[in-house]
Design an enzyme around this catalytic site. Structure first.
Site, PDB file in Angstrom:
ATOM      1  N   GLN A 101       2.438   5.233   0.564  1.00 56.31           N
ATOM      2  CA  GLN A 101       2.050   4.373  -0.551  1.00 56.31           C
ATOM      3  C   GLN A 101       1.344   3.123  -0.049  1.00 56.31           C
ATOM      4  OE1 GLN A 101       6.068   1.913  -1.447  1.00 56.31           O
ATOM      5  NE2 GLN A 101       6.351   4.136  -1.540  1.00 56.31           N
ATOM      6  N   HIS A 103       0.148  -1.145  -1.799  1.00 54.48           N
ATOM      7  CA  HIS A 103       0.233  -2.081  -2.919  1.00 54.48           C
ATOM      8  C   HIS A 103      -1.087  -2.832  -3.062  1.00 54.48           C
ATOM      9  CE1 HIS A 103       4.454  -1.163  -2.624  1.00 54.48           C
ATOM     10  NE2 HIS A 103       4.494  -1.647  -1.402  1.00 54.48           N
ATOM     11  N   GLU A 120       4.429  -7.859   1.828  1.00 52.82           N
ATOM     12  CA  GLU A 120       5.850  -7.704   2.117  1.00 52.82           C
ATOM     13  C   GLU A 120       6.104  -7.636   3.614  1.00 52.82           C
ATOM     14  OE1 GLU A 120       7.172  -4.035   0.326  1.00 52.82           O
ATOM     15  OE2 GLU A 120       5.510  -2.901   1.175  1.00 52.82           O
ATOM     16  N   HIS A 178       1.640   2.748   3.950  1.00 53.95           N
ATOM     17  CA  HIS A 178       2.910   2.686   4.667  1.00 53.95           C
ATOM     18  C   HIS A 178       3.947   3.604   4.038  1.00 53.95           C
ATOM     19  CE1 HIS A 178       3.234  -0.382   1.448  1.00 53.95           C
ATOM     20  NE2 HIS A 178       4.508   0.007   1.391  1.00 53.95           N
ATOM     21  N   ARG A 198       1.415   5.288  -5.221  1.00 53.50           N
ATOM     22  CA  ARG A 198       1.947   6.403  -4.428  1.00 53.50           C
ATOM     23  C   ARG A 198       0.809   7.396  -4.196  1.00 53.50           C
ATOM     24  NH1 ARG A 198       5.476   8.154  -8.000  1.00 53.50           N
ATOM     25  NH2 ARG A 198       7.039   6.619  -7.396  1.00 53.50           N
TER      26      ARG A 198
END
Length: 319
Positions: A101, A103, A120, A178, A198
């Site tokens: 996936q 972001h 993150e 990742h 995803r």
């Protein structure tokens, strides 16, 4: 109002790839055999954290920020985010591989989802033998090469697989492909966002034979096709706050607590401690508060100095 360190009732998430380590390893009150996430501090709509102890017990984090914005968040946070709590803290147990996936960045997330992006970091708390993380491309790629490998179910051939062990840190900028591999428990710090694209789920299906939704088209212009340096090297120093990640969205240090540490605030902002190993005491106004591995503690911005005592590893996160 006499302010104090705040803990919150965990928000537990059942996942197809989850397991039981959040209970056996971190003592979370899970009730299923497939619990994948414990959201420790969240203001994601529908998943608002509730204070677990003290005079504010039962109030949710948005309520206490609305009542005491400067005292909880701090002036510097309010100047950037208003009364919005900008981070989400989690513990994740991957019994099986998570989907591959990524972001979107702030601009795409705002345009498409009215959300922050999702920068993150991961701190590996436990890893089984041969466990690994999937992070980024092995070499610079492009959309055409990516799609060809995706369609032929050979995407993993383009990606880095890092063997991991306890204490490893990875910083994931938006757009970085990742996946957390099977057998890994991580502490995750991220922007307040639940937007995930995803792109491959290992051809996994549920009990009804249905695969999970993929976001192939949305992901195409959100992916960073260039190589990235995501693994962070650092060296712990006993009873020191060691810098690990410093980005526009959060700063994370590691405190290798061995005996007694006098913690002093350095910014006009809240601080969060995530205990990733051991146990410790926090002495606040003569009162002794006890914590252990798996606890996440929000220190309101108005609280200045604390004494930490014990043997523990702490992630210290601020804005």
């Amino acid at each position: 109002m006499k302010f104090y360190p705040l803990t919150f009732t965990p928000i537990l998430k059942d996942r197809i790839w989850g397991g039981t380590k959040l209970k056996t390893y971190l003592n979370k009150p899970i009730v299923s055999e497939t619990t994948g996430e414990s959201w420790e501090i969240s203001t994601v709509p529908g998943d608002i954290s509730v204070v677990a102890t003290g005079v504010l017990k039962g109030k949710n984090i948005n309520e206490i920020i609305d009542l005491y914005p400067e005292e909880i968040l701090g002036k510097s946070v309010i100047s950037r985010f208003g009364k919005q709590f900008p981070l989400l803290f989690k513990f994740i147990d991957a019994k099986e591989d998570l989907s591959i996936q990524l972001h979107p960045n702030d601009a795409l997330a705002r345009e498409r989802h009215n959300s922050f992006g999702k920068t993150e970091m991961w701190y590996v708390m436990q890893a089984d033998e041969s466990a690994r993380l999937v992070v980024g491309f092995k070499k610079d790629s492009n959309q055409q090469e990516y799609l060809a490998h995706l369609e032929n179910k050979k995407l993993i051939d383009l990606l880095n697989e890092y063997p991991v062990s306890k204490g490893d840190v990875f910083f994931l900028e938006t757009g970085t492909i990742h996946a957390i591999g099977a057998g890994v428990v991580v502490a995750e710090i991220q922007q307040t966002s639940d937007v995930t694209y995803r792109i491959y789920d290992w051809d996994r299906v549920d009990a009804n034979g249905n695969g999970r939704e993929l976001h192939t088209e949305l992901a195409l212009d959100a992916i960073n096709y260039q190589t990235t340096t995501s693994k962070i090297d650092y060296k712990e120093v006993a009873n020191k706050s060691t810098a690990v990640v410093d980005c526009p969205y959060f700063v994370t240090n590691i405190i290798a607590l061995q005996e007694t540490f006098i913690w002093k605030r350095t910014k006009q902002a809240f601080t969060v401690f995530m205990c990733t190993n051991g146990q410790f005491e926090m002495i606040v106004n003569g009162e002794i508060l006890r914590y252990r591995m798996g606890d996440t503690i929000l220190i309101p911005a108005c609280m200045e100095n604390l004494t930490l005592r014990g043997k523990a590893t702490l992630l210290e996160i601020s804005i």
